[in-house]
Write an enzyme that holds these catalytic residues in place. Structure first.
Site, short mmCIF file in Angstrom:
data_model
loop_
_atom_site.label_atom_id
_atom_site.label_comp_id
_atom_site.label_asym_id
_atom_site.label_seq_id
_atom_site.Cartn_x
_atom_site.Cartn_y
_atom_site.Cartn_z
CG ASP A 41 -0.18 -5.66 -8.34
OD1 ASP A 41 0.74 -5.39 -7.52
OD2 ASP A 41 -1.34 -5.81 -8.09
CE1 TYR B 288 -4.82 -1.70 -3.37
CE2 TYR B 288 -5.83 0.28 -4.62
CZ TYR B 288 -4.76 -0.36 -4.19
OH TYR B 288 -3.65 -0.23 -5.11
N GLY C 260 -3.80 -12.81 -4.23
CA GLY C 260 -3.02 -11.74 -3.83
C GLY C 260 -1.73 -11.72 -4.73
CG HIS D 232 -1.91 -1.04 0.78
ND1 HIS D 232 -3.17 -0.78 0.32
CD2 HIS D 232 -2.03 -2.23 1.58
CE1 HIS D 232 -3.99 -1.83 0.11
NE2 HIS D 232 -3.16 -2.68 0.95
C1 GLA Z 1 -2.91 -4.61 -5.11
C2 GLA Z 1 -2.67 -3.27 -5.94
C3 GLA Z 1 -1.40 -2.72 -5.91
C4 GLA Z 1 -0.86 -2.43 -4.52
C5 GLA Z 1 -1.00 -3.65 -3.67
C6 GLA Z 1 -0.94 -3.28 -2.03
O1 GLA Z 1 -2.25 -5.41 -5.52
O2 GLA Z 1 -2.79 -3.70 -7.45
O3 GLA Z 1 -1.26 -1.51 -6.69
O4 GLA Z 1 -1.47 -1.38 -4.04
O5 GLA Z 1 -2.61 -3.94 -3.62
O6 GLA Z 1 0.31 -3.07 -1.82
#
Ligand code: GLA
Length: 382
Positions: A173, A223, A125, A36
């Protein structure tokens, strides 16, 4: 593993469309630390892995385009000039979103067919969504000679997620999936979108993932809520993003924010600092320190940022009881998915077994243990 996947999508493609497709593999990612922080302009430490999405694609001359999600045994036929987001949660939004964002950049693509399949469970995740977006943009870039750079491609993938999927994600990501390097993790500065690769060889230790196999509802809205809370606090502080704030700066606005949002911003500032420290720990081969930073990250994600869940907390608590685990934490957006564990190589299997038993006893549900290899980013497969 990926070879079987690639073969499967290729054969299915040839059988369905009677042409030889272009093949793309796009990996999922892990993240050692820095959660985050990406949408706060900060640092993250992800790596692409040897699991992801295999896609086969080719031009179509039927006047329409077709996308097939083999895992879901689901097909959509669509017209490029009539794209709009499908209902929330549909897989085709990842494909439509990428196509729409390419078109928004005035790049011309023609009709195409795509078949894809993945070996990362959704909700783990591990960014199966970024892997899919990247496979589509990368494949279309090749197919239609769009001349997009990798940096442009990941921005397209990210925008697809914002505008079609409805998650205001950061860039971690998409970056990790596109730019991954074998045996390396990427210390990525999410403001400059530039990374320093770190060779990862933990000698007697290794990374291991444990999937809770749960994904709790509302994770997308939670989120987005957190992202806007962070942005509001940055505005109050008169800075571009929380990456620019210190704990002292934050104290100045303590009366202007709710205690829960204060803790969230504090978490981001501390997590960013931890990620910088972790890079140094890896360089110094100080795995004890790295492990303790990873545990601290989990505590912050759970108590301050409030994105963990009982299943993830349980897995981390089990890890803490085992002296062979140097660090463990939830990974990714949260509310389910995997924990990442830094564990002694010789103990990994037996810890995996004992934790699986304990998890089954507690939740009457299976968790899954994954061993991963750090791998190359999105690429064409010849
Ligand atoms: C998800 C989002 C990323 C990032 C993570 C938390 O995977 O796609 O951009 O914010 O959560 O680190």
């Amino acid at each position: 593993m990926s070879e079987t996947l690639l073969k499967e999508v290729q054969e299915k493609f040839t059988k369905t469309f009677n042409t030889v497709p272009l093949l793309v593999f796009s990996p999922g990612r892990i993240n050692i630390i820095g959660e985050h922080t990406d949408y706060n302009g900060g640092f993250v430490f992800p790596a692409a892995v040897n699991k992801g999405i295999a896609a086969a694609l080719q031009k179509s001359d039927t006047g329409c385009s077709t996308a097939i999600a083999l895992d879901k045994d689901s097909t959509v036929v669509f017209e490029l000039d009539k794209l709009k987001p499908s209902k929330e949660g549909s897989w085709e939004n990842y494909v439509f979103g990428v196509v729409a964002e390419i078109q928004n950049r005035n790049k011309i693509i023609g009709d195409f067919n795509i078949i894809f399949k993945g070996n990362i469970p959704g909700g783990a995740g591990m960014s199966s969504s970024a892997a899919l977006e990247n496979s589509v943009v990368f494949g279309l870039n090749e197919l239609f000679d769009l001349g997009l750079t990798k940096h442009e491609m990941i921005l397209i993938s990210q925008k697809a997620e914002h505008n079609y999927v409805g998650v205001n994600c950061g860039i971690m990501d998409q970056y990790a999936s596109m730019f991954g390097i074998q045996d390396h993790a990427l210390h990525l500065d999410c403001r400059s979108v530039e990374a320093i690769p770190y060779k990862i060889d933990f000698k007697a230790h290794q990374l291991m993932l444990i999937n809770t196999n749960v994904k709790h509802n509302l994770s997308d809205s939670a989120y987005n809520d957190r992202r806007s809370a962070c942005e509001r606090i940055s505005e109050l502080l008169g800075i571009e993003a929380l990456r620019d704030a210190t704990e002292k700066d934050l104290e100045k606005v303590i009366d202007k924010v709710t205690p829960t949002n204060y803790q969230k911003a504090l978490f981001v500032i501390q997590e960013n600092a931890r990620t910088i420290k972790a890079a140094k720990a890896i360089k110094d081969n100080d795995l004890e320190l790295l492990g303790s930073l990873i545990y601290q990250s989990h505590t912050g994600l759970s108590d301050q940022y409030k994105v963990s869940c009982v299943e993830l907390d349980f897995l981390v608590a089990q890890a803490k009881k085992n002296k062979h685990v140097l660090g463990a934490r939830m990974m990714g957006g949260g509310f389910g998915g995997c924990t990442i564990n830094l564990i002694s190589k010789t103990e990994a299997l037996s810890f995996g077994e004992s934790v699986s038993k304990a998890y089954k006893n507690k939740f009457n549900n299976e968790c899954s243990v994954y061993f991963i290899a750090l791998s190359e980013g999105t690429h064409l497969v010849k």
